[in-house]
Design a protein around this motif. Structure first.
Motif, mmCIF file in Angstrom:
data_model
loop_
_atom_site.group_PDB
_atom_site.id
_atom_site.type_symbol
_atom_site.label_atom_id
_atom_site.label_comp_id
_atom_site.label_asym_id
_atom_site.label_seq_id
_atom_site.Cartn_x
_atom_site.Cartn_y
_atom_site.Cartn_z
ATOM 1 N N LYS A 130 21.332 35.726 -27.773
ATOM 2 C CA LYS A 130 21.968 36.192 -26.545
ATOM 3 C C LYS A 130 23.027 37.242 -26.902
ATOM 4 O O LYS A 130 23.852 37.021 -27.775
ATOM 5 N N ARG A 157 26.311 39.420 -26.312
ATOM 6 C CA ARG A 157 27.605 39.217 -25.648
ATOM 7 C C ARG A 157 27.749 40.130 -24.439
ATOM 8 O O ARG A 157 27.245 41.253 -24.431
ATOM 9 N N LYS A 158 28.450 39.651 -23.435
ATOM 10 C CA LYS A 158 28.666 40.447 -22.228
ATOM 11 C C LYS A 158 29.541 41.667 -22.495
ATOM 12 O O LYS A 158 29.435 42.673 -21.818
ATOM 13 N N ASP A 159 30.403 41.570 -23.513
ATOM 14 C CA ASP A 159 31.294 42.677 -23.853
ATOM 15 C C ASP A 159 30.776 43.502 -25.039
ATOM 16 O O ASP A 159 31.531 44.208 -25.696
ATOM 17 N N ALA A 160 29.472 43.444 -25.284
ATOM 18 C CA ALA A 160 28.891 44.136 -26.442
ATOM 19 C C ALA A 160 29.153 45.642 -26.389
ATOM 20 O O ALA A 160 29.432 46.256 -27.418
ATOM 21 N N PHE A 162 27.752 41.365 -32.144
ATOM 22 C CA PHE A 162 27.351 41.620 -30.757
ATOM 23 C C PHE A 162 26.652 40.439 -30.094
ATOM 24 O O PHE A 162 26.281 40.522 -28.931
ATOM 25 N N LEU A 163 26.462 39.362 -30.826
ATOM 26 C CA LEU A 163 25.730 38.212 -30.309
ATOM 27 C C LEU A 163 26.660 37.063 -29.976
ATOM 28 O O LEU A 163 27.673 36.851 -30.642
ATOM 29 N N SER A 164 26.295 36.310 -28.942
ATOM 30 C CA SER A 164 27.086 35.146 -28.528
ATOM 31 C C SER A 164 26.952 34.038 -29.554
ATOM 32 O O SER A 164 25.893 33.853 -30.143
ATOM 33 N N LYS A 165 28.020 33.323 -29.725
ATOM 34 C CA LYS A 165 27.996 32.142 -30.602
ATOM 35 C C LYS A 165 27.332 31.004 -29.831
ATOM 36 O O LYS A 165 27.550 30.840 -28.640
#
Length: 74
Positions: free
Chosen positions: A4, A6-9, A68-71
């Motif tokens: 996924k 991140r929204k703030d990528a 850039f990826l969600s944890k």
């Protein structure tokens, strides 16, 4: 399962680009974008940062794509 993004990528991309003193034009070329306007749209969350573009940006900026990826949260 796909990672996924991140929204703030996009804003993270801008942060790392600016920290390294790379212009939008130069990074856009390295990411195989048609022009720097497309990069501006990504950085300003108008267009999404895709997995393919994350790989190119990470390589150009010398950073890990994981930034850039969600944890994953359990």
């Amino acid at each position: 399962m796909l990672p996924k993004i991140r929204k703030d990528a996009g804003s993270l991309l801008r942060k790392y680009r600016e920290e390294r003193g790379i212009s939008q034009v130069a990074l856009a070329k390295k990411m195989n974008l048609h022009n720097s306007q497309h990069l501006w749209n990504i950085e300003n969350e108008k267009n999404p940062l895709t997995i393919d573009r994350i790989e190119l940006a990470s390589e150009a900026l010398g950073i890990t794509p994981d930034i850039f990826l969600s944890k994953k949260v359990k």
